[in-house]
Scaffold this motif. Structure first.
Motif, PDB file in Angstrom:
ATOM      1  N   ASP A 336       0.873  -1.265   0.057  1.00  0.00           N
ATOM      2  CA  ASP A 336      -0.107   0.014  -0.024  1.00  0.00           C
ATOM      3  C   ASP A 336       0.939   1.374  -0.128  1.00  0.00           C
ATOM      4  OD1 ASP A 336      -2.572  -1.360   0.203  1.00  0.00           O
ATOM      5  OD2 ASP A 336      -2.274  -2.083   2.207  1.00  0.00           O
ATOM      6  N   VAL A 337       0.645   2.163  -0.897  1.00  0.00           N
ATOM      7  CA  VAL A 337       1.144   3.403  -1.097  1.00  0.00           C
ATOM      8  C   VAL A 337       0.260   4.625  -1.065  1.00  0.00           C
ATOM      9  CG1 VAL A 337       3.043   4.755  -2.597  1.00  0.00           C
ATOM     10  CG2 VAL A 337       3.161   2.331  -2.133  1.00  0.00           C
ATOM     11  N   GLY A 338       0.423   5.201   0.074  1.00  0.00           N
ATOM     12  CA  GLY A 338      -0.321   6.478   0.028  1.00  0.00           C
ATOM     13  C   GLY A 338      -2.114   6.294  -0.148  1.00  0.00           C
ATOM     14  N   GLY A 339      -2.532   4.976   0.556  1.00  0.00           N
ATOM     15  CA  GLY A 339      -3.893   4.400   0.421  1.00  0.00           C
ATOM     16  C   GLY A 339      -4.194   3.786  -0.864  1.00  0.00           C
ATOM     17  N   THR A 340      -3.193   3.413  -1.832  1.00  0.00           N
ATOM     18  CA  THR A 340      -3.465   2.819  -3.202  1.00  0.00           C
ATOM     19  C   THR A 340      -2.900   1.627  -2.969  1.00  0.00           C
ATOM     20  OG1 THR A 340      -3.673   4.965  -4.310  1.00  0.00           O
ATOM     21  CG2 THR A 340      -3.146   3.015  -5.574  1.00  0.00           C
ATOM     22  N   ALA A 389       4.846  12.282  -6.625  1.00  0.00           N
ATOM     23  CA  ALA A 389       5.227  10.997  -7.017  1.00  0.00           C
ATOM     24  C   ALA A 389       6.152  10.317  -6.287  1.00  0.00           C
ATOM     25  CB  ALA A 389       5.784  10.923  -8.458  1.00  0.00           C
ATOM     26  N   ARG A 390       5.872   9.198  -5.741  1.00  0.00           N
ATOM     27  CA  ARG A 390       6.655   8.165  -5.158  1.00  0.00           C
ATOM     28  C   ARG A 390       7.245   7.007  -5.675  1.00  0.00           C
ATOM     29  NH1 ARG A 390       3.413   7.379   0.735  1.00  0.00           N
ATOM     30  NH2 ARG A 390       5.738   7.085   1.464  1.00  0.00           N
ATOM     31  N   TYR A 391       8.587   6.621  -5.466  1.00  0.00           N
ATOM     32  CA  TYR A 391       9.246   5.628  -6.291  1.00  0.00           C
ATOM     33  C   TYR A 391       9.670   4.737  -5.316  1.00  0.00           C
ATOM     34  CZ  TYR A 391       9.243   9.860  -9.079  1.00  0.00           C
ATOM     35  OH  TYR A 391       8.972  10.960  -9.975  1.00  0.00           O
ATOM     36  N   LEU A 392       9.897   3.653  -6.095  1.00  0.00           N
ATOM     37  CA  LEU A 392      10.715   2.297  -5.686  1.00  0.00           C
ATOM     38  C   LEU A 392      12.075   2.156  -6.094  1.00  0.00           C
ATOM     39  CD1 LEU A 392      10.298  -0.262  -3.800  1.00  0.00           C
ATOM     40  CD2 LEU A 392       9.644  -1.552  -5.887  1.00  0.00           C
ATOM     41  N   LEU A 393      12.915   2.068  -5.134  1.00  0.00           N
ATOM     42  CA  LEU A 393      14.322   2.325  -5.621  1.00  0.00           C
ATOM     43  C   LEU A 393      14.880   0.873  -5.420  1.00  0.00           C
ATOM     44  CD1 LEU A 393      15.536   5.561  -3.322  1.00  0.00           C
ATOM     45  CD2 LEU A 393      14.617   5.238  -5.888  1.00  0.00           C
ATOM     46  N   ALA A 394      15.720   0.631  -6.398  1.00  0.00           N
ATOM     47  CA  ALA A 394      16.645  -0.542  -6.458  1.00  0.00           C
ATOM     48  C   ALA A 394      17.374  -0.991  -5.042  1.00  0.00           C
ATOM     49  CB  ALA A 394      17.624  -0.712  -7.605  1.00  0.00           C
ATOM     50  N   PRO A 395      17.538  -2.153  -4.923  1.00  0.00           N
ATOM     51  CA  PRO A 395      18.387  -2.411  -3.563  1.00  0.00           C
ATOM     52  C   PRO A 395      19.861  -2.053  -3.625  1.00  0.00           C
ATOM     53  CG  PRO A 395      18.060  -4.255  -4.939  1.00  0.00           C
ATOM     54  CD  PRO A 395      17.182  -3.363  -5.462  1.00  0.00           C
ATOM     55  N   TRP A 396      20.344  -1.682  -4.667  1.00  0.00           N
ATOM     56  CA  TRP A 396      21.759  -1.220  -4.675  1.00  0.00           C
ATOM     57  C   TRP A 396      21.884   0.206  -4.398  1.00  0.00           C
ATOM     58  CZ3 TRP A 396      19.704  -3.832  -9.055  1.00  0.00           C
ATOM     59  CH2 TRP A 396      19.241  -2.968 -10.031  1.00  0.00           C
ATOM     60  N   VAL A 397      20.783   1.107  -4.310  1.00  0.00           N
ATOM     61  CA  VAL A 397      20.841   2.552  -4.267  1.00  0.00           C
ATOM     62  C   VAL A 397      21.002   2.812  -2.636  1.00  0.00           C
ATOM     63  CG1 VAL A 397      19.542   4.513  -4.062  1.00  0.00           C
ATOM     64  CG2 VAL A 397      19.220   2.990  -6.257  1.00  0.00           C
ATOM     65  N   ALA A 398      22.306   3.209  -2.645  1.00  0.00           N
ATOM     66  CA  ALA A 398      22.681   3.540  -1.089  1.00  0.00           C
ATOM     67  C   ALA A 398      22.371   5.063  -0.515  1.00  0.00           C
ATOM     68  CB  ALA A 398      24.353   3.432  -1.104  1.00  0.00           C
ATOM     69  N   GLU A 399      22.136   6.008  -1.655  1.00  0.00           N
ATOM     70  CA  GLU A 399      21.740   7.221  -1.211  1.00  0.00           C
ATOM     71  C   GLU A 399      20.771   7.966  -2.020  1.00  0.00           C
ATOM     72  OE1 GLU A 399      24.052  11.427  -0.594  1.00  0.00           O
ATOM     73  OE2 GLU A 399      25.199   9.620  -0.305  1.00  0.00           O
ATOM     74  N   ALA A 400      19.703   8.548  -1.534  1.00  0.00           N
ATOM     75  CA  ALA A 400      18.840   8.936  -2.509  1.00  0.00           C
ATOM     76  C   ALA A 400      18.705  10.768  -1.967  1.00  0.00           C
ATOM     77  CB  ALA A 400      17.560   8.532  -2.448  1.00  0.00           C
ATOM     78  N   GLN A 401      18.749  11.529  -3.303  1.00  0.00           N
ATOM     79  CA  GLN A 401      18.617  12.735  -3.072  1.00  0.00           C
ATOM     80  C   GLN A 401      17.617  13.239  -4.008  1.00  0.00           C
ATOM     81  OE1 GLN A 401      23.057  13.735  -2.941  1.00  0.00           O
ATOM     82  NE2 GLN A 401      22.728  14.808  -1.027  1.00  0.00           N
ATOM     83  N   ALA A 418      11.873   4.550   2.787  1.00  0.00           N
ATOM     84  CA  ALA A 418      11.331   3.418   3.694  1.00  0.00           C
ATOM     85  C   ALA A 418      12.281   2.066   3.523  1.00  0.00           C
ATOM     86  CB  ALA A 418      10.085   3.273   3.558  1.00  0.00           C
ATOM     87  N   ARG A 419      12.175   1.457   4.716  1.00  0.00           N
ATOM     88  CA  ARG A 419      12.960   0.074   4.681  1.00  0.00           C
ATOM     89  C   ARG A 419      12.501  -0.695   3.477  1.00  0.00           C
ATOM     90  NH1 ARG A 419      13.072  -2.785  10.322  1.00  0.00           N
ATOM     91  NH2 ARG A 419      14.531  -4.219   8.953  1.00  0.00           N
ATOM     92  N   ASP A 420      11.525  -0.854   2.839  1.00  0.00           N
ATOM     93  CA  ASP A 420      11.029  -1.681   1.825  1.00  0.00           C
ATOM     94  C   ASP A 420      11.431  -0.752   0.530  1.00  0.00           C
ATOM     95  OD1 ASP A 420       9.210   0.629   1.911  1.00  0.00           O
ATOM     96  OD2 ASP A 420       7.501  -0.902   1.942  1.00  0.00           O
ATOM     97  N   GLY A 421      12.223   0.314   0.461  1.00  0.00           N
ATOM     98  CA  GLY A 421      12.389   0.976  -0.853  1.00  0.00           C
ATOM     99  C   GLY A 421      11.920   1.892  -1.282  1.00  0.00           C
ATOM    100  N   VAL A 422      10.663   2.276  -0.699  1.00  0.00           N
ATOM    101  CA  VAL A 422       9.611   3.311  -1.301  1.00  0.00           C
ATOM    102  C   VAL A 422      10.300   4.763  -0.589  1.00  0.00           C
ATOM    103  CG1 VAL A 422       7.193   4.211  -1.258  1.00  0.00           C
ATOM    104  CG2 VAL A 422       7.820   1.515  -1.117  1.00  0.00           C
ATOM    105  N   THR A 423      10.059   5.675  -1.482  1.00  0.00           N
ATOM    106  CA  THR A 423      10.603   7.217  -1.209  1.00  0.00           C
ATOM    107  C   THR A 423       9.390   7.741  -0.594  1.00  0.00           C
ATOM    108  OG1 THR A 423      10.060   7.960  -3.301  1.00  0.00           O
ATOM    109  CG2 THR A 423      12.276   7.026  -3.081  1.00  0.00           C
ATOM    110  N   ALA A 424       9.917   9.023   0.089  1.00  0.00           N
ATOM    111  CA  ALA A 424       8.984  10.060   0.454  1.00  0.00           C
ATOM    112  C   ALA A 424       8.487  10.699  -0.897  1.00  0.00           C
ATOM    113  CB  ALA A 424       9.538  10.926   1.323  1.00  0.00           C
ATOM    114  N   PRO A 425       7.243  11.336  -0.734  1.00  0.00           N
ATOM    115  CA  PRO A 425       6.723  12.077  -1.883  1.00  0.00           C
ATOM    116  C   PRO A 425       7.666  12.843  -2.724  1.00  0.00           C
ATOM    117  CG  PRO A 425       5.104  12.111  -0.236  1.00  0.00           C
ATOM    118  CD  PRO A 425       6.416  11.575   0.414  1.00  0.00           C
ATOM    119  N   VAL A 426       8.007  13.013  -3.771  1.00  0.00           N
ATOM    120  CA  VAL A 426       8.778  13.970  -4.638  1.00  0.00           C
ATOM    121  C   VAL A 426       8.074  14.857  -5.513  1.00  0.00           C
ATOM    122  CG1 VAL A 426      10.868  13.786  -6.333  1.00  0.00           C
ATOM    123  CG2 VAL A 426      10.703  12.243  -4.761  1.00  0.00           C
TER     124      VAL A 426
END
Length: 650
Positions: A336-340, A389-401, A418-426
């Motif tokens: 679930d991402v933002g109620g979806t 928008a919110r994104y799911l990042l690859a497991p090899w991404v160590a830092e996101a900006q 988040a721990r499951d790789g989902v970003t905050a809203p961009v």
């Protein structure tokens, strides 16, 4: 059995073929030069050279006495081999004219004709701007007109003799060709004879370069593979025919028709990504809070494998197949991402994102992502609303900006993940007009994948954000620069001027965009310095579009580039099209108009035509011009080849 002795020719007699061969060898260079220049430029420089030599060598039999109707001897004829020389001219001109738009250009002979050249490309040495201008004038007239001009200028023949040679070669209107040759001679000037004698037009003094080695290797492999396939196919057909028809009910049902259940979904382990050489979507572990929700996974699978039955019409990215997956897809995310509710699947070539705000109200988006890599498989768009928008990042991404492309001097800001790789809203790029900001993701790979590897991804409405790269200006005497990540200072400055143009790529199925600064020049009237950029957008399906822009040192940091040329579905500005030239009109700060032109590092001369005409050696030029001039440009490369400028926008 008695052998009769061979009879010898009388002393002083000479077989006619030997006489023709003697004249041909003596005048071989001039005849090849004539054939080379009469042949159309559309053949390409290598093929023109080979065909020119072939025509002259075949003239040995075409021009021998008794081989056919020859041109009548001129009224004032020199003693010696003049009739033979004229017959050779007729044979060469007739052969070269047959390539001017006739059917012969499209016929492939059953047997190759000598000379044969394999593994090499041959071309004359390149000249300067004057030779380029003359070559363009010659290519702008008909082949018969070129022949008339060359017979007069190079061979010094009188007009009557030129008419006779053209008529014997099959020209219907030799008088018109001679008149055109007069006009061409006036425009070329008195130096035309000297220019025609230069190495630029000498098809006997040649340079050589290898053919496309990679393509050659591929063709050999394809030929061997085709032979193997034909052999296997023949064996299978023979076996099938001899075995008779298969029993009814014995044909297995395809996996796609059988459908899949949640238990069939492939799932990758959490530690696979740093223990594999294939770093793409196949290395993504299954993540999310609803990995075991079989009802949700079943609806997602049905939406992709049987969309009609699920009452869903998939949204397909350009160039993406609507077929159901041939094998069980891989589960990348379910949560679930933002109620979806969101499910992301991958079948080896395509991503499928299933979203539903409530059961029975699902949507499916499918996009091709074949041959994704560390960067293009680094993020997937999970949800996108009007503002973020919110994104799911690859497991090899160590830092996101995140950062704003329009503000290259502002540091990137940390992005929560988040721990499951989902970003905050961009913040999302607005779909409509306006260019107040251009937010992008700035990600850094884990050192277990690559050290100090940061890269930019631009969200443009697709499932996979677009990878942004940059190629700097060519160095002096250095090898060509290669595309690099667009995170350095010069790259961010270049992309600040290109950022607003990204809006036009929304929903176009773009994989990556490279901004190549291919030339710089000093501008007149205190205009500062100009930088020419070719922005190439490569799609997932293969073809790419390019846009050439011009920016100056007087422009504001985020001022959009001035678009000067465009091309669709082209290899230009890629590793398969490494040369580019463009031209535009430009108004100086003092309100004076100029024509500006520039080419990439291999350009040696420029020719501008239209409202302003000029030829210059070098990679750039700036010429005074009338207001809003209409011009075209052509360049000469260091290899000797000509390069047309990209089309200017309408």
């Amino acid at each position: 059995m008695h052998l009769r002795p061979l009879s010898r020719p009388a002393r002083g007699a000479r077989p006619p073929v030997q006489e023709v061969e003697s004249v041909l060898v003596e005048q071989y260079g001039d005849l090849v030069r004539l054939a080379h220049l009469v042949l159309p430029a559309a053949l390409g420089r290598h093929r023109r050279v080979v065909v020119a030599h072939s025509l002259v060598q075949r003239a040995l039999t075409a021009a021998r006495p008794g081989a056919g109707a020859a041109v009548p001897p001129p009224r004032r004829e020199r003693p010696g081999g003049a009739p033979v020389a004229q017959a050779l001219l007729v044979a060469v001109v007739r052969g070269a004219l047959s390539y001017d738009g006739g059917p012969r250009r499209y016929l492939i002979p059953l047997l190759p004709r000598l000379p044969l050249v394999m593994g090499l490309r041959l071309f004359p040495r390149s000249g300067g701007a004057d030779e380029l201008a003359l070559a363009l004038r010659l290519s702008g007239v008909a082949a018969a007109d070129r022949a008339a001009f060359l017979l007069r200028t190079m061979h010094g023949l009188a007009d009557d003799t030129v008419r006779e040679i053209l008529a014997a070669a099959g020209v219907r209107h030799p008088d018109a060709a001679v008149r055109t040759a007069d006009t061409l001679g006036e425009s070329a000037g008195p130096s035309a004879a000297g220019l025609l004698a230069s190495p630029e037009f000498n098809a006997c003094a040649l340079q050589a370069s290898p053919t496309d080695l990679l393509r050659r290797r591929r063709r050999v492999r394809l030929g061997l593979a085709a032979a193997a396939i034909c052999s296997v196919t023949g064996t299978v057909l023979a076996t099938t025919l001899s075995a008779g028809p298969a029993p009814s009910g014995g044909t297995p049902t395809s996996a796609a028709r059988a459908g899949y259940g949640p238990a069939d979904l492939l799932r990758t382990g959490d530690t696979v990504w740093d223990n594999t050489s294939r770093v793409d979507f196949t290395a993504w572990p299954a993540r999310g809070s609803r990995l075991h929700d079989e009802a949700l996974l079943g609806r997602a699978l049905s939406a992709w494998t049987r969309p009609a039955g699920a009452g869903i019409r998939p949204a397909l990215a350009p160039g993406t197949s609507a077929d159901a997956p041939n094998t069980a897809p891989r589960l990348l995310y379910a949560g679930d991402v933002g109620g979806t509710a969101v499910v992301v699947l991958y079948d080896g070539e395509r991503l499928a994102r299933y979203t539903e705000s409530a059961p029975g109200r699902g949507e499916l988006s499918v996009a091709a992502v074949d041959e994704a890599d560390v960067t293009t498989a680094a993020a997937v768009t999970l949800t996108a609303s009007q503002g973020s928008a919110r994104y799911l990042l690859a497991p090899w991404v160590a830092e996101a900006q995140t950062r704003d492309l329009l503000r290259p001097d502002v540091l990137a800001r940390p992005l929560g993940v988040a721990r499951d790789g989902v970003t905050a809203p961009v913040p999302a790029v607005p779909a409509g007009g306006g260019c107040a900001s251009r937010p992008v993701l700035q990600l850094r790979s884990s050192e277990r994948i690559a050290e100090h590897h940061a890269f930019l991804l631009a969200p443009l409405g697709g499932l996979s954000p677009v990878h942004l790269t940059y190629t700097p200006l060519p160095g002096h005497g250095n090898p060509p620069r290669q595309p690099r990540e667009a995170t350095g200072g010069a790259a961010l400055v270049a992309w600040a001027h290109q950022a607003c143009a990204l809006t036009s790529l929304r929903g176009a199925g773009v994989r990556a965009v490279n901004a190549w600064d291919f030339a710089e020049q000093d501008l007149p009237d205190g205009g500062g310095q100009a930088v020419w950029t070719c922005a190439r957008a490569d799609s997932w399906r293969g073809p790419g579009d390019v846009t050439v822009g011009l920016r100056t040192s007087r422009d504001a940091p985020a001022e959009p580039v001035r678009t000067v040329a465009r091309a669709r579905s082209t290899a230009a500005c890629s590793r398969f099209g490494r040369h580019v030239v463009a031209v535009t009109g430009w108004r100086s700060p003092r309100n004076h108009w100029f024509v500006l032109a520039a080419g990439s590092r291999a350009v040696t001369a420029l020719l501008v035509t239209g409202d302003v005409s000029a030829a210059r050696d070098g990679r750039t030029l700036a010429l005074p011009a009338p207001e809003r001039p209409h011009v075209a440009v052509r360049a000469r490369l260091a290899s000797g080849e000509d390069l047309d400028g990209l089309d200017q926008p309408g």
